[in-house]
Design a protein around this motif. Structure first.
Motif, PDB file in Angstrom:
ATOM      1  N   GLN A  17       0.806  -1.215   0.000  1.00 27.34           N
ATOM      2  CA  GLN A  17       0.000   0.000   0.000  1.00 27.34           C
ATOM      3  C   GLN A  17       0.840   1.265   0.000  1.00 27.34           C
ATOM      4  N   VAL A  18       2.062   1.187   0.492  1.00 28.74           N
ATOM      5  CA  VAL A  18       2.982   2.325   0.406  1.00 28.74           C
ATOM      6  C   VAL A  18       3.685   2.314  -0.953  1.00 28.74           C
ATOM      7  N   ALA A  19       4.088   1.126  -1.401  1.00 26.56           N
ATOM      8  CA  ALA A  19       4.814   1.003  -2.666  1.00 26.56           C
ATOM      9  C   ALA A  19       4.019   1.542  -3.838  1.00 26.56           C
ATOM     10  N   VAL A  20       2.702   1.364  -3.819  1.00 27.32           N
ATOM     11  CA  VAL A  20       1.895   1.807  -4.959  1.00 27.32           C
ATOM     12  C   VAL A  20       1.921   3.325  -5.095  1.00 27.32           C
ATOM     13  N   TYR A  21       2.037   4.046  -3.976  1.00 31.44           N
ATOM     14  CA  TYR A  21       2.131   5.508  -4.043  1.00 31.44           C
ATOM     15  C   TYR A  21       3.484   5.938  -4.612  1.00 31.44           C
TER      16      TYR A  21
END
Length: 298
Positions: A17-21
């Motif tokens: 969920q952080v990587a996608v940003y």
């Protein structure tokens, strides 16, 4: 202590969920370099506006995937909602509330049918929701005779199509509000914790006292309601109804949820990542169109 802290921070940064940003930021930079002006305020406002409809529809898909299910009736629910809303509004602001209540009622009916088949007839979600979606398509084709009528109320067109202060439109603010509510429900409310529990292990959840049938039932009703809501707002964006307005939403909502870090098997992820996934899908489609990649290539 320091190593433990660093380890926790590293794990957090590497979470899907952080990587996608991070990936979204890279994609936007590439788009800006390839097409100068891509990140101009007016264009960003347009991307957020388009992302809003996908993001609202993907709320229900997020819930469905989190419990280990899926909803393939979203596309045709959106289209039917779009058709009903346009016809009932007929270009009049005074009919907006009636149209909204009608599409929400339709969403509840679709959700109850989906949930009943899945929970009580034991039909797999893939088959049940795909079948219901096909029936919905047949109904609206008969209802419209292939030619939908009606148009959006001026107030709804302004809400979904115009930007406030030259940047943020009403539909984006609506998406922001719904996003905050959904994230709080998933992270802070008992209902959200039970959704994750069912997605992790439904049988164990049932043994622990969770009313799994009620939660699954509620999830599919919510999915249909949010799909109907997306279809309603799309009337304001397009100005009228189209028979193919929701066609791509089955695949794009699933892609937004999975790209956003939610496990397709359920139990892991959340709507925070879906928000970035929805924007990512919109940006990719928009950018590939700008650089003249044909539909098959996109």
């Amino acid at each position: 202590m320091r190593k433990l802290l660093v380890s926790k921070i590293g794990a957090k940064l590497l979470s899907p969920q952080v990587a996608v940003y991070v990936i979204l930021g890279v994609v936007l930079l590439i788009a800006q370099m390839a097409s100068p002006g891509y990140l101009a305020p007016n264009h960003v406002a347009g991307i957020l506006r388009l992302s809003s409809f996908l993001g609202i529809a993907a709320i229900g898909q997020t819930f469905a995937i989190l419990i280990g299910g899926i909803d393939l009736s979203i596309a045709n629910t959106i289209t039917f909602s779009n058709i009903i809303a346009a016809q009932l509004m007929a270009g009049s602001n005074s009919n907006m509330v009636i149209a909204l209540l009608a599409v929400l009622f339709m969403g509840v009916v679709v959700g109850v049918i989906n949930a009943s088949g899945i929970r009580y007839l034991k039909i797999p979600p893939f088959i049940m929701t795909l079948g219901v979606g096909t029936i919905i398509r047949g109904i609206f084709l008969i209802f419209t005779s292939g030619t939908p009528k009606g148009n959006a109320a001026p107030l709804l067109r302004a809400f979904c199509g115009q930007s406030l202060y030259g940047f943020v439109s009403g539909i984006v603010l609506m998406w922001l509000f719904l996003s905050v509510v959904v994230v709080l429900v998933l992270k802070r409310m008992p209902f959200g914790r039970r959704v994750y529990s069912i997605g992790t292990n439904e049988q164990a959840s049932q043994y622990s006292g969770i009313a799994t049938k009620r939660i699954v039932f509620a999830v599919y009703v919510l999915s249909a309601v949010f799909s109907a809501l997306a279809g309603y707002f799309l009337v304001g964006y397009t100005g009228t109804s189209f028979l193919d307005v929701g066609t791509e939403y089955n695949t794009t909502t699933i892609a937004a949820v999975v790209i956003g870090g939610t496990a397709i098997t359920g139990g892991k992820g959340g709507y925070v990542g879906t928000i970035a996934g929805a924007i990512m899908m919109t940006v990719l489609n928009d950018f590939l169109t700008i650089v003249n990649i044909p539909t098959a290539g996109r």
